[in-house]
Design a protein around this motif. Structure first.
Motif, mmCIF file in Angstrom:
data_model
loop_
_atom_site.group_PDB
_atom_site.id
_atom_site.type_symbol
_atom_site.label_atom_id
_atom_site.label_comp_id
_atom_site.label_asym_id
_atom_site.label_seq_id
_atom_site.Cartn_x
_atom_site.Cartn_y
_atom_site.Cartn_z
ATOM 1 N N THR A 82 0.861 -1.014 -0.083
ATOM 2 C CA THR A 82 0.179 0.040 0.129
ATOM 3 C C THR A 82 0.832 1.310 -0.152
ATOM 4 O OG1 THR A 82 -0.250 -0.100 2.470
ATOM 5 C CG2 THR A 82 -1.958 -1.018 1.162
ATOM 6 N N GLU A 83 2.133 1.229 -0.034
ATOM 7 C CA GLU A 83 2.982 2.287 -0.044
ATOM 8 C C GLU A 83 2.969 2.982 -1.400
ATOM 9 O OE1 GLU A 83 6.925 1.269 0.896
ATOM 10 O OE2 GLU A 83 6.377 -0.280 2.355
ATOM 11 N N GLU A 84 3.261 4.138 -1.315
ATOM 12 C CA GLU A 84 3.030 4.874 -2.568
ATOM 13 C C GLU A 84 4.186 4.635 -3.657
ATOM 14 O OE1 GLU A 84 3.198 9.729 -4.180
ATOM 15 O OE2 GLU A 84 2.517 9.185 -2.123
ATOM 16 N N ASP A 85 3.453 4.226 -4.870
ATOM 17 C CA ASP A 85 4.504 3.989 -5.967
ATOM 18 C C ASP A 85 4.963 5.178 -6.733
ATOM 19 O OD1 ASP A 85 6.027 2.716 -8.104
ATOM 20 O OD2 ASP A 85 4.611 1.498 -8.655
ATOM 21 N N PRO A 86 6.138 5.821 -6.631
ATOM 22 C CA PRO A 86 6.370 6.952 -7.558
ATOM 23 C C PRO A 86 6.185 6.642 -9.166
ATOM 24 C CG PRO A 86 8.363 5.988 -6.663
ATOM 25 C CD PRO A 86 7.215 5.164 -6.156
ATOM 26 N N ALA A 87 6.151 5.270 -9.490
ATOM 27 C CA ALA A 87 6.124 5.093 -11.177
ATOM 28 C C ALA A 87 4.847 4.780 -11.476
ATOM 29 C CB ALA A 87 6.982 3.856 -11.209
ATOM 30 N N GLN A 88 3.652 4.897 -10.433
ATOM 31 C CA GLN A 88 2.369 4.751 -10.752
ATOM 32 C C GLN A 88 1.823 5.997 -11.114
ATOM 33 O OE1 GLN A 88 1.261 1.657 -10.499
ATOM 34 N NE2 GLN A 88 -0.730 1.960 -10.801
ATOM 35 N N GLY A 89 0.865 5.789 -12.229
ATOM 36 C CA GLY A 89 0.177 7.007 -12.685
ATOM 37 C C GLY A 89 -0.736 7.608 -11.719
ATOM 38 N N GLU A 90 -1.243 8.715 -12.045
ATOM 39 C CA GLU A 90 -2.404 9.454 -11.348
ATOM 40 C C GLU A 90 -3.743 9.297 -11.756
ATOM 41 O OE1 GLU A 90 -1.593 13.721 -11.005
ATOM 42 O OE2 GLU A 90 0.576 13.370 -10.334
ATOM 43 N N LEU A 91 -4.801 9.095 -11.073
ATOM 44 C CA LEU A 91 -6.180 8.694 -11.463
ATOM 45 C C LEU A 91 -6.737 10.206 -11.956
ATOM 46 C CD1 LEU A 91 -7.495 6.735 -8.677
ATOM 47 C CD2 LEU A 91 -6.802 5.954 -10.749
ATOM 48 N N LEU A 92 -7.234 9.859 -13.117
ATOM 49 C CA LEU A 92 -7.989 11.287 -13.771
ATOM 50 C C LEU A 92 -9.269 11.331 -12.900
ATOM 51 C CD1 LEU A 92 -7.381 10.457 -17.459
ATOM 52 C CD2 LEU A 92 -6.120 12.255 -16.103
ATOM 53 N N THR A 93 -9.784 12.697 -12.895
ATOM 54 C CA THR A 93 -11.172 12.901 -12.263
ATOM 55 C C THR A 93 -12.074 12.780 -13.211
ATOM 56 O OG1 THR A 93 -10.917 15.287 -13.022
ATOM 57 C CG2 THR A 93 -10.018 14.625 -10.776
ATOM 58 N N ASP A 94 -13.254 12.560 -12.641
ATOM 59 C CA ASP A 94 -14.561 12.500 -13.627
ATOM 60 C C ASP A 94 -14.831 13.523 -14.541
ATOM 61 O OD1 ASP A 94 -14.725 9.841 -12.780
ATOM 62 O OD2 ASP A 94 -16.222 10.304 -11.318
ATOM 63 N N GLU A 95 -14.429 14.826 -13.834
ATOM 64 C CA GLU A 95 -14.469 15.831 -14.635
ATOM 65 C C GLU A 95 -13.971 16.047 -15.857
ATOM 66 O OE1 GLU A 95 -14.417 19.378 -11.757
ATOM 67 O OE2 GLU A 95 -15.598 18.250 -10.435
ATOM 68 N N PRO A 96 -14.152 16.474 -16.852
ATOM 69 C CA PRO A 96 -13.318 16.218 -18.115
ATOM 70 C C PRO A 96 -12.448 17.907 -17.943
ATOM 71 C CG PRO A 96 -15.568 16.492 -18.918
ATOM 72 C CD PRO A 96 -15.921 16.477 -17.302
ATOM 73 N N GLN A 97 -11.094 17.872 -18.048
ATOM 74 C CA GLN A 97 -10.383 18.884 -17.976
ATOM 75 C C GLN A 97 -10.357 19.578 -19.437
ATOM 76 O OE1 GLN A 97 -8.520 19.322 -15.199
ATOM 77 N NE2 GLN A 97 -9.691 17.562 -14.301
ATOM 78 N N GLU A 98 -9.941 20.870 -19.439
ATOM 79 C CA GLU A 98 -9.916 21.652 -20.671
ATOM 80 C C GLU A 98 -9.322 21.156 -21.704
ATOM 81 O OE1 GLU A 98 -8.390 26.082 -22.050
ATOM 82 O OE2 GLU A 98 -8.738 25.796 -19.978
ATOM 83 N N ALA A 99 -8.330 20.421 -21.665
ATOM 84 C CA ALA A 99 -7.491 19.680 -22.914
ATOM 85 C C ALA A 99 -8.226 18.464 -23.445
ATOM 86 C CB ALA A 99 -6.305 19.103 -22.565
ATOM 87 N N THR A 100 -8.909 17.728 -22.322
ATOM 88 C CA THR A 100 -9.935 16.622 -22.615
ATOM 89 C C THR A 100 -11.062 17.314 -23.372
ATOM 90 O OG1 THR A 100 -8.944 15.614 -20.674
ATOM 91 C CG2 THR A 100 -10.968 14.858 -21.608
ATOM 92 N N SER A 101 -11.672 18.300 -22.950
ATOM 93 C CA SER A 101 -13.071 18.816 -23.663
ATOM 94 C C SER A 101 -12.981 19.237 -25.021
ATOM 95 C CB SER A 101 -13.363 19.890 -22.742
ATOM 96 O OG SER A 101 -13.948 19.459 -21.399
ATOM 97 N N LEU A 102 -11.521 19.764 -25.089
ATOM 98 C CA LEU A 102 -11.146 20.243 -26.431
ATOM 99 C C LEU A 102 -11.011 19.071 -27.605
ATOM 100 C CD1 LEU A 102 -10.321 22.614 -28.239
ATOM 101 C CD2 LEU A 102 -7.955 22.206 -27.519
ATOM 102 N N VAL A 103 -10.143 17.908 -27.035
ATOM 103 C CA VAL A 103 -9.842 16.954 -27.929
ATOM 104 C C VAL A 103 -11.234 16.293 -28.286
ATOM 105 C CG1 VAL A 103 -8.468 14.699 -28.128
ATOM 106 C CG2 VAL A 103 -7.489 16.503 -27.072
ATOM 107 N N ARG A 104 -11.946 16.126 -27.097
ATOM 108 C CA ARG A 104 -13.387 15.254 -27.476
ATOM 109 C C ARG A 104 -14.253 16.169 -28.507
ATOM 110 N NH1 ARG A 104 -14.987 13.556 -21.326
ATOM 111 N NH2 ARG A 104 -13.491 11.577 -21.208
ATOM 112 N N GLY A 105 -14.144 17.341 -28.330
ATOM 113 C CA GLY A 105 -14.826 18.518 -29.234
ATOM 114 C C GLY A 105 -14.175 18.234 -30.525
ATOM 115 N N LEU A 106 -12.922 18.187 -30.719
ATOM 116 C CA LEU A 106 -12.248 18.004 -32.301
ATOM 117 C C LEU A 106 -12.621 16.542 -32.869
ATOM 118 C CD1 LEU A 106 -8.937 19.430 -31.436
ATOM 119 C CD2 LEU A 106 -10.574 20.554 -32.866
ATOM 120 N N LEU A 107 -12.893 15.505 -31.784
ATOM 121 C CA LEU A 107 -12.830 14.087 -32.350
ATOM 122 C C LEU A 107 -14.427 14.276 -32.795
ATOM 123 C CD1 LEU A 107 -10.857 11.961 -29.915
ATOM 124 C CD2 LEU A 107 -10.295 12.515 -32.279
#
Length: 109
Positions: A82-107
């Protein structure tokens, strides 16, 4: 058959080599060749001993855990930790981020 090569040395070292060669009653060339031969022989034996020691350690490890079961258990235990793993990625929040919204809009366009 010998080959010729150039060598750059400090003037002080050159003088010492000349004096030593004179005292040994040999040429500076012969003195340098003799010194290089001794150095290469010594270093080769030292390197061979180091390599053989490493090989012995590898063989000992392989004998102790031939199927790598201990190594596999160590990896599994680390993943379960259960120790923190520095190589582990971060979880994304459910809320779309600005870049995510922009990419989804373009797609979707």
């Amino acid at each position: 058959m010998s080959v010729q090569m150039s060598l750059r040395v400090d003037p002080n070292l050159k003088a010492h080599l000349a004096k030593l060669a004179e005292l040994r009653k040999m040429t500076v060339n012969k003195l340098i060749v003799q010194a290089l031969d001794q150095f290469v022989t010594k270093e080769s034996h030292a390197l061979e001993a180091e390599l053989e020691a490493s090989l012995a350690q590898l063989r000992q490890y392989r004998t102790a855990d031939p199927d790598f079961e201990q190594a596999i258990e160590a990896v599994v235990a680390a993943e379960r930790s259960t120790e923190e793993d520095p190589a582990q990625g971060e979880l994304l929040t459910d809320e779309p981020q600005e870049a995510t919204s922009l990419v989804r809009g373009l797609l979707s366009a």
